[in-house]
Design a protein around this motif. Structure first.
Motif, PDB file in Angstrom:
ATOM      1  N   GLN A 130     -81.157  -2.850 -17.553  1.00 36.13           N
ATOM      2  CA  GLN A 130     -80.599  -3.159 -16.230  1.00 36.13           C
ATOM      3  C   GLN A 130     -79.581  -4.304 -16.268  1.00 36.13           C
ATOM      4  N   TRP A 131     -79.010  -4.590 -17.451  1.00 36.12           N
ATOM      5  CA  TRP A 131     -77.957  -5.589 -17.518  1.00 36.12           C
ATOM      6  C   TRP A 131     -76.717  -5.040 -16.831  1.00 36.12           C
ATOM      7  N   SER A 132     -76.039  -5.899 -16.060  1.00 33.81           N
ATOM      8  CA  SER A 132     -74.921  -5.447 -15.240  1.00 33.81           C
ATOM      9  C   SER A 132     -73.592  -6.092 -15.619  1.00 33.81           C
ATOM     10  N   GLU A 133     -73.552  -7.422 -15.716  1.00 30.67           N
ATOM     11  CA  GLU A 133     -72.318  -8.151 -16.036  1.00 30.67           C
ATOM     12  C   GLU A 133     -72.643  -9.239 -17.051  1.00 30.67           C
ATOM     13  N   ILE A 134     -71.670  -9.567 -17.904  1.00 31.16           N
ATOM     14  CA  ILE A 134     -71.860 -10.616 -18.891  1.00 31.16           C
ATOM     15  C   ILE A 134     -70.653 -11.534 -18.946  1.00 31.16           C
ATOM     16  N   SER A 135     -70.906 -12.788 -19.290  1.00 30.47           N
ATOM     17  CA  SER A 135     -69.843 -13.753 -19.508  1.00 30.47           C
ATOM     18  C   SER A 135     -70.254 -14.673 -20.640  1.00 30.47           C
ATOM     19  N   SER A 136     -69.443 -14.729 -21.694  1.00 21.71           N
ATOM     20  CA  SER A 136     -69.735 -15.594 -22.831  1.00 21.71           C
ATOM     21  C   SER A 136     -69.023 -16.912 -22.659  1.00 21.71           C
ATOM     22  N   GLY A 137     -69.711 -18.007 -22.959  1.00 27.33           N
ATOM     23  CA  GLY A 137     -69.094 -19.319 -22.935  1.00 27.33           C
ATOM     24  C   GLY A 137     -68.100 -19.464 -24.072  1.00 27.33           C
ATOM     25  N   SER A 138     -67.380 -20.554 -24.095  1.00 23.33           N
ATOM     26  CA  SER A 138     -66.360 -20.766 -25.113  1.00 23.33           C
ATOM     27  C   SER A 138     -66.911 -20.654 -26.528  1.00 23.33           C
ATOM     28  N   TYR A 139     -68.121 -21.128 -26.734  1.00 23.42           N
ATOM     29  CA  TYR A 139     -68.676 -21.123 -28.073  1.00 23.42           C
ATOM     30  C   TYR A 139     -70.078 -20.518 -28.168  1.00 23.42           C
ATOM     31  N   PHE A 140     -71.064 -21.125 -27.503  1.00 23.16           N
ATOM     32  CA  PHE A 140     -72.444 -20.825 -27.860  1.00 23.16           C
ATOM     33  C   PHE A 140     -73.363 -20.476 -26.694  1.00 23.16           C
ATOM     34  N   SER A 141     -72.877 -20.051 -25.548  1.00 21.15           N
ATOM     35  CA  SER A 141     -73.742 -19.765 -24.406  1.00 21.15           C
ATOM     36  C   SER A 141     -73.390 -18.424 -23.782  1.00 21.15           C
ATOM     37  N   THR A 142     -74.346 -17.877 -23.006  1.00 25.68           N
ATOM     38  CA  THR A 142     -74.120 -16.601 -22.325  1.00 25.68           C
ATOM     39  C   THR A 142     -74.757 -16.637 -20.946  1.00 25.68           C
ATOM     40  N   LEU A 143     -74.061 -16.056 -19.974  1.00 30.92           N
ATOM     41  CA  LEU A 143     -74.608 -15.781 -18.648  1.00 30.92           C
ATOM     42  C   LEU A 143     -74.546 -14.275 -18.445  1.00 30.92           C
ATOM     43  N   ALA A 144     -75.564 -13.716 -17.808  1.00 32.78           N
ATOM     44  CA  ALA A 144     -75.560 -12.282 -17.523  1.00 32.78           C
ATOM     45  C   ALA A 144     -76.345 -11.997 -16.257  1.00 32.78           C
ATOM     46  N   THR A 145     -75.888 -11.012 -15.492  1.00 34.92           N
ATOM     47  CA  THR A 145     -76.625 -10.564 -14.314  1.00 34.92           C
ATOM     48  C   THR A 145     -77.261  -9.211 -14.602  1.00 34.92           C
ATOM     49  N   LYS A 146     -78.306  -8.930 -13.831  1.00 36.79           N
ATOM     50  CA  LYS A 146     -78.937  -7.610 -13.876  1.00 36.79           C
ATOM     51  C   LYS A 146     -78.643  -6.876 -12.567  1.00 36.79           C
ATOM     52  N   THR A 147     -78.929  -5.593 -12.563  1.00 38.64           N
ATOM     53  CA  THR A 147     -78.645  -4.785 -11.373  1.00 38.64           C
ATOM     54  C   THR A 147     -79.497  -5.192 -10.179  1.00 38.64           C
ATOM     55  N   ASP A 148     -80.568  -5.951 -10.399  1.00 38.26           N
ATOM     56  CA  ASP A 148     -81.398  -6.426  -9.284  1.00 38.26           C
ATOM     57  C   ASP A 148     -80.894  -7.744  -8.700  1.00 38.26           C
ATOM     58  N   GLY A 149     -79.727  -8.217  -9.159  1.00 37.98           N
ATOM     59  CA  GLY A 149     -79.140  -9.438  -8.624  1.00 37.98           C
ATOM     60  C   GLY A 149     -79.627 -10.716  -9.270  1.00 37.98           C
ATOM     61  N   THR A 150     -80.478 -10.616 -10.291  1.00 42.51           N
ATOM     62  CA  THR A 150     -80.927 -11.822 -10.979  1.00 42.51           C
ATOM     63  C   THR A 150     -79.891 -12.286 -12.000  1.00 42.51           C
ATOM     64  N   LEU A 151     -79.892 -13.589 -12.271  1.00 49.33           N
ATOM     65  CA  LEU A 151     -78.948 -14.212 -13.199  1.00 49.33           C
ATOM     66  C   LEU A 151     -79.729 -14.840 -14.342  1.00 49.33           C
ATOM     67  N   TRP A 152     -79.249 -14.626 -15.564  1.00 50.26           N
ATOM     68  CA  TRP A 152     -79.946 -15.074 -16.761  1.00 50.26           C
ATOM     69  C   TRP A 152     -78.977 -15.854 -17.643  1.00 50.26           C
TER      70      TRP A 152
END
Length: 194
Positions: A130-152
């Motif tokens: 259920q991963w929906s969107e992803i964004s990688s930081g400049s070097y070593f981090s990640t943010l991602a949303t799921k289809t249920d609206g949660t952010l990880w």
């Protein structure tokens, strides 16, 4: 859906089978390019048929083709149904149409979300769906949303980049409170927004 590239062509990052710099746009062979990202002197691209292609710099196996050989022309990663891609200098995250996320690259800060610090030179699935969107930081981090609206968030967190009210690194996805998050739109080395 053609792709055009210019500038520094270090280590074949243009994908035109040489390392000659270009001061005007040159077309990468082929059509049907849907989405392309650059990370380090390397490129990753998804075509409209759902295939995933990589080329350029491949130290540590970060192109995901299970070796450390640079590529000066696009090389396909096995599989189809690839839909979205996000890359930082050291790692790449790719979504498939079934909602799974796959990771490639170095992992010194847990940025691959595998609950370890092991690097991977071929795609490895991140737990969950259920991963929906992803964004990688400049070097070593990640943010991602799921289809249920949660952010990880996971990875490097020295400046509180992961939104956990601390600076503890996370080697597996950790939820940020809330359930109405949309696409992570800005993510630098030390800050994030969504």
């Amino acid at each position: 859906n053609t792709l055009w590239i210019w500038g520094n062509n270090e280590r074949g990052r243009f994908g035109v089978n040489d390392s000659i710099p270009r001061s005007s746009p040159v077309q990468l062979p082929g059509t049907q390019w849907k989405e392309v990202v650059q990370s380090s002197p390397g490129m990753r691209g998804i075509k409209t048929d759902g295939t995933l292609w990589v080329w350029g710099y491949n130290t540590d196996g970060r192109l995901g083709i299970n070796d450390i050989i640079d590529r000066s022309s696009p090389t396909q990663i096995p599989g189809t149904e690839w839909t979205t891609i996000s890359s930082s200098y050291y790692s790449t995250k790719i979504l498939k149409s079934d909602g799974t996320m796959w990771i490639i690259g170095t992992n010194g800060f847990g940025q691959l979300g595998q609950n370890n610090q092991t690097g991977y030179s071929s795609p490895r699935q991140l737990p969950g769906t259920q991963w929906s969107e992803i964004s990688s930081g400049s070097y070593f981090s990640t943010l991602a949303t799921k289809t249920d609206g949660t952010l990880w968030a996971w990875g490097y967190n020295a400046s509180g980049t992961l939104g956990q009210n601390n600076n503890i690194y996370r080697s597996s996805p950790t939820q940020i409170p809330g359930t109405t998050w949309t696409k992570p739109v800005a993510f630098g080395a030390n800050s994030a927004s969504c």
